[in-house]
Motif scaffolding. Sequence first.
Motif, PDB file in Angstrom:
ATOM      1  N   LEU A  53       0.836  -1.206   0.000  1.00 51.17           N
ATOM      2  CA  LEU A  53       0.000   0.000   0.000  1.00 51.17           C
ATOM      3  C   LEU A  53       0.868   1.252   0.000  1.00 51.17           C
ATOM      4  N   VAL A  54       2.015   1.194   0.679  1.00 50.62           N
ATOM      5  CA  VAL A  54       2.944   2.321   0.695  1.00 50.62           C
ATOM      6  C   VAL A  54       3.565   2.501  -0.691  1.00 50.62           C
ATOM      7  N   THR A  55       3.934   1.375  -1.314  1.00 47.02           N
ATOM      8  CA  THR A  55       4.507   1.427  -2.656  1.00 47.02           C
ATOM      9  C   THR A  55       3.495   1.984  -3.650  1.00 47.02           C
ATOM     10  N   LEU A  59       4.081   5.237  -6.057  1.00 45.89           N
ATOM     11  CA  LEU A  59       4.003   5.162  -7.518  1.00 45.89           C
ATOM     12  C   LEU A  59       2.933   6.102  -8.061  1.00 45.89           C
ATOM     13  N   GLY A  60       1.807   6.178  -7.346  1.00 51.03           N
ATOM     14  CA  GLY A  60       0.744   7.084  -7.770  1.00 51.03           C
ATOM     15  C   GLY A  60       1.195   8.527  -7.754  1.00 51.03           C
ATOM     16  N   MET A  61       1.956   8.891  -6.727  1.00 45.63           N
ATOM     17  CA  MET A  61       2.434  10.266  -6.622  1.00 45.63           C
ATOM     18  C   MET A  61       3.526  10.550  -7.642  1.00 45.63           C
ATOM     19  N   ASP A 100     -11.414  -4.917   0.503  1.00 47.98           N
ATOM     20  CA  ASP A 100     -10.735  -5.635  -0.575  1.00 47.98           C
ATOM     21  C   ASP A 100      -9.332  -5.061  -0.737  1.00 47.98           C
ATOM     22  N   HIS A 101      -8.328  -5.911  -0.621  1.00 43.90           N
ATOM     23  CA  HIS A 101      -6.948  -5.439  -0.658  1.00 43.90           C
ATOM     24  C   HIS A 101      -6.575  -4.851  -2.019  1.00 43.90           C
ATOM     25  N   THR A 102      -7.009  -5.473  -3.097  1.00 46.09           N
ATOM     26  CA  THR A 102      -6.679  -4.984  -4.437  1.00 46.09           C
ATOM     27  C   THR A 102      -7.273  -3.604  -4.677  1.00 46.09           C
ATOM     28  N   LEU A 103      -8.538  -3.440  -4.298  1.00 47.64           N
ATOM     29  CA  LEU A 103      -9.187  -2.135  -4.469  1.00 47.64           C
ATOM     30  C   LEU A 103      -8.522  -1.083  -3.582  1.00 47.64           C
ATOM     31  N   PHE A 104      -8.069  -1.519  -2.419  1.00 52.29           N
ATOM     32  CA  PHE A 104      -7.344  -0.628  -1.501  1.00 52.29           C
ATOM     33  C   PHE A 104      -6.063  -0.138  -2.170  1.00 52.29           C
ATOM     34  N   LEU A 105      -5.348  -1.043  -2.853  1.00 54.46           N
ATOM     35  CA  LEU A 105      -4.129  -0.665  -3.559  1.00 54.46           C
ATOM     36  C   LEU A 105      -4.407   0.395  -4.627  1.00 54.46           C
ATOM     37  N   ALA A 109      -3.039   4.327  -4.722  1.00 52.96           N
ATOM     38  CA  ALA A 109      -2.364   4.928  -5.877  1.00 52.96           C
ATOM     39  C   ALA A 109      -3.092   6.205  -6.300  1.00 52.96           C
ATOM     40  N   GLY A 110      -4.425   6.172  -6.232  1.00 54.52           N
ATOM     41  CA  GLY A 110      -5.212   7.357  -6.570  1.00 54.52           C
ATOM     42  C   GLY A 110      -4.983   8.498  -5.600  1.00 54.52           C
ATOM     43  N   VAL A 111      -4.884   8.181  -4.315  1.00 57.85           N
ATOM     44  CA  VAL A 111      -4.609   9.226  -3.316  1.00 57.85           C
ATOM     45  C   VAL A 111      -3.239   9.836  -3.558  1.00 57.85           C
ATOM     46  N   GLY A 112      -2.254   8.991  -3.914  1.00 57.36           N
ATOM     47  CA  GLY A 112      -0.924   9.510  -4.211  1.00 57.36           C
ATOM     48  C   GLY A 112      -0.936  10.452  -5.401  1.00 57.36           C
ATOM     49  N   ALA A 113      -1.647  10.063  -6.459  1.00 55.74           N
ATOM     50  CA  ALA A 113      -1.748  10.920  -7.644  1.00 55.74           C
ATOM     51  C   ALA A 113      -2.456  12.223  -7.312  1.00 55.74           C
ATOM     52  N   THR A 114      -3.477  12.135  -6.479  1.00 59.76           N
ATOM     53  CA  THR A 114      -4.219  13.327  -6.079  1.00 59.76           C
ATOM     54  C   THR A 114      -3.340  14.279  -5.277  1.00 59.76           C
TER      55      THR A 114
END
Length: 415
Positions: A53-55, A59-61, A100-105, A109-114
């Motif tokens: 989740l950290v990775t 990556l998203g950011m 759901d872990h996949t959806l959490f991932l 990534a979306g939060v990082g991009a945001t």
Amino acid sequence: METIGRPRGGTHAVLAVLFLGAFAMGSAELLVMGMLDLIAADLAVSIPAAGALVTAFALGMAFGGPLLALVTAHLDRRAVLVGALAAFALLNLVPVLVADHTLFLVARAGVGATEGLFVAAALTALEGIVPRERAGRAMGVVITGFAAASALGMPLASLMGREFGWRASFVGLAVIGVGVMLAAMLVLPPVPTASASRTAGAQLRHAFAPRVLALLALCCLVFAGIQSALTYLVPYLGDVTGVTGPVVVGVLFAFGVATTVGSAAGSRFADAHAALALQCGTIGLTVSLLAMFLFGGQVVVAVLGIIGMGLFAMGMAPAMQSRVMSLAGPGAALAASLPASASNAGDAVGALLGGAAIGHAGLAAAVFVGAVIAATAVVVAIATGRLRPQAPATEAARRTAEPGAEPLAMVSQSD
């Protein structure tokens, strides 16, 4: 960036809103680290799987932030900021509503991009709201919001998660995001993007000019040096310095406070002395890491070195941001997101090199590697000190040479 009228509620209100937005997003970035065990147990996944989740956020950011900044470069900064805050609130609710872990991932990534988009939009908006000679100091206020999150936001959110369940922390972040969004709608004025930076091609050309890439390389080196030591700081304190338990917590808190103070102090130099601030900051970082390596067994010296690392590292952040945006010129809307990408890349490289050094020579070797990288950053900081933005007249001449461009009556060819 075109200068606009006086903000609703005044410039201080705008800075307060952007500081709170940065604080919320900085807390979201660090939140998972403080509750990794709780999340892994609740979702029935391993610690490494939870660590992904950290990775995903990084990556998203690193990649999503610049992409969103490029796509939205032509839009009003107020609209982009409000949209980023709305997306931030919604994405933080995903793990609350769906286990759901996949959806959490994907959401992370979306939060990082945001967050990357918010940084770019906030800092370019300030160029249109505050006088040019105070832009660096204003940027420092926003960057201090992220630094404050490491000192206060993450510990408070982690405490809330352990007391009321880890999902409660994400609900709290979503609520704060909505509150900041509403405040932004009230106090932020429209901030149109300058016409010179409306096309994606122009943004890319200016944001990735060699002079900008040189500063981004410096940013990557700085954070690689820091992260080489910081990633393994807790075991370093236990094995080399000989402190554990509450003392370690106190040292980590002191480091967080140092980053906040450093960011606030560094903003004072971002306007008039940005290049010099980077040179002094890299020297100070190198000295701090060397002190930790050479005298790590002495508690006082080790703690002072850690505090110095935080002070100098974040003290350079406003100057770095200001220099990158200044050197990018018309590409500032995209370039504003790039220091965050460079710092994330540096974090990844630093953690990797520090881990490799530990495997060969023990925990102190990670600090030594950090010092070597920081010393390299000193050379790059000095070498890039003479870089200057491209003169507007030269850019005007270039535009006249582009197909379909309208001729200019007179264009100076000198820099």
